[in-house]
Design a protein around this motif. Structure first.
Motif, PDB file in Angstrom:
ATOM      1  N   ASN A  97      21.857  33.798 -21.057  1.00 41.70           N
ATOM      2  CA  ASN A  97      22.341  32.888 -20.014  1.00 41.70           C
ATOM      3  C   ASN A  97      22.309  31.432 -20.486  1.00 41.70           C
ATOM      4  N   ASP A  98      21.282  31.031 -21.210  1.00 34.83           N
ATOM      5  CA  ASP A  98      21.202  29.663 -21.703  1.00 34.83           C
ATOM      6  C   ASP A  98      22.208  29.414 -22.829  1.00 34.83           C
ATOM      7  N   THR A 145      22.504  25.433 -16.814  1.00 35.59           N
ATOM      8  CA  THR A 145      23.451  25.655 -15.734  1.00 35.59           C
ATOM      9  C   THR A 145      24.850  25.334 -16.247  1.00 35.59           C
ATOM     10  N   TYR A 169      17.577  36.548 -19.917  1.00 36.45           N
ATOM     11  CA  TYR A 169      16.895  35.344 -19.445  1.00 36.45           C
ATOM     12  C   TYR A 169      15.522  35.229 -20.099  1.00 36.45           C
ATOM     13  N   SER A 180      25.518  28.951 -21.098  1.00 34.42           N
ATOM     14  CA  SER A 180      25.619  27.653 -20.423  1.00 34.42           C
ATOM     15  C   SER A 180      25.774  26.525 -21.440  1.00 34.42           C
ATOM     16  N   GLN A 189      23.644  35.545 -13.833  1.00 34.48           N
ATOM     17  CA  GLN A 189      22.684  35.046 -12.852  1.00 34.48           C
ATOM     18  C   GLN A 189      22.544  36.011 -11.674  1.00 34.48           C
ATOM     19  N   LYS A 190      23.647  36.599 -11.228  1.00 39.38           N
ATOM     20  CA  LYS A 190      23.588  37.584 -10.144  1.00 39.38           C
ATOM     21  C   LYS A 190      22.827  38.820 -10.589  1.00 39.38           C
ATOM     22  N   LYS A 230      19.156  38.102 -10.462  1.00 37.46           N
ATOM     23  CA  LYS A 230      18.705  38.136  -9.069  1.00 37.46           C
ATOM     24  C   LYS A 230      18.558  39.585  -8.586  1.00 37.46           C
ATOM     25  N   ASN A 240      27.778  33.215 -14.153  1.00 37.08           N
ATOM     26  CA  ASN A 240      27.458  33.590 -12.770  1.00 37.08           C
ATOM     27  C   ASN A 240      27.161  35.080 -12.650  1.00 37.08           C
TER      28      ASN A 240
END
Length: 192
Positions: free
Chosen positions: A126-127, A2, A108, A130, A61-62, A65, A58
């Motif tokens: 993503n990781d 995150t 991801y 972050s 992440q969107k 989703k 972000n």
């Protein structure tokens, strides 16, 4: 992983409190830590870099989703229609699902289910982004050239996948929706 929120750079800020129609605004100053000998430009550069990294995280992440939402809708249509679903629609949905999976797996790590799974499966964009955020936020200094280069590379790779997703949604999902409308597949289909 995150990302958190970047610390505000030293400077003059305003806080506004509003209750109903009443409000009050108060100025306050965040002072630089005198222990660190860095310039205002360094603080601002760190803050802006962290905002950019956070926003890219972000965005990813969107996208993840949205991918999961699209996959659920396609699978629900397949389950609801069953054998009554025309083959060309099922085929188009399956093709979209495969493309969604490829994009998701680039963004991801879908196989990691526990904290130790990252030892068995490589981390994804993503990781990595972050981790870069956490590294860049760890000190009181301007971002290094390596941080900027790493971010440019990771953001570029993420943008490729995000563009694939946008094209998939704009073209293929639109085509699938047109096929569904042309075949007049019922939105509500009672089980037989």
């Amino acid at each position: 992983g995150t990302v958190g929120s970047p610390k505000a750079a030293p400077g003059l800020y305003y806080a506004k409190i509003q209750v109903g129609k009443d409000s009050v605004e108060q100025a306050f100053t965040i002072l630089a830590n005198p222990t660190f000998k860095i310039t205002q430009q360094d603080y601002d550069d760190q803050f802006n870099t962290l905002l950019g990294i956070r926003d890219k995280f972000n965005e990813i992440q969107k996208a993840i989703k949205n991918i999961r939402d699209l996959r659920t809708q396609i699978n629900d249509l397949n389950d609801r229609q069953g054998k009554d679903l025309p083959k060309e629609i099922k085929s188009k949905g399956d093709t979209i699902n495969k493309q969604l999976t490829a994009i998701e797996e680039a963004l991801y790590q879908t196989k990691a289910k526990s904290g130790q799974d990252v030892l068995n499966y490589p981390i994804r964009l993503n990781d990595k982004i972050s981790a870069l955020f956490n590294y860049a936020a760890s000190g009181m200094n301007a971002p290094t050239q390596q941080v900027k280069e790493a971010y440019a590379e990771l953001a570029g790779l993420a943008d490729i996948e995000l563009k694939k997703l946008k094209n998939l949604m704009d073209k293929d999902v639109s085509e699938l929706n047109k096929m569904i409308r042309d075949k007049a597949i019922p939105v509500i289909a009672p089980k037989k």
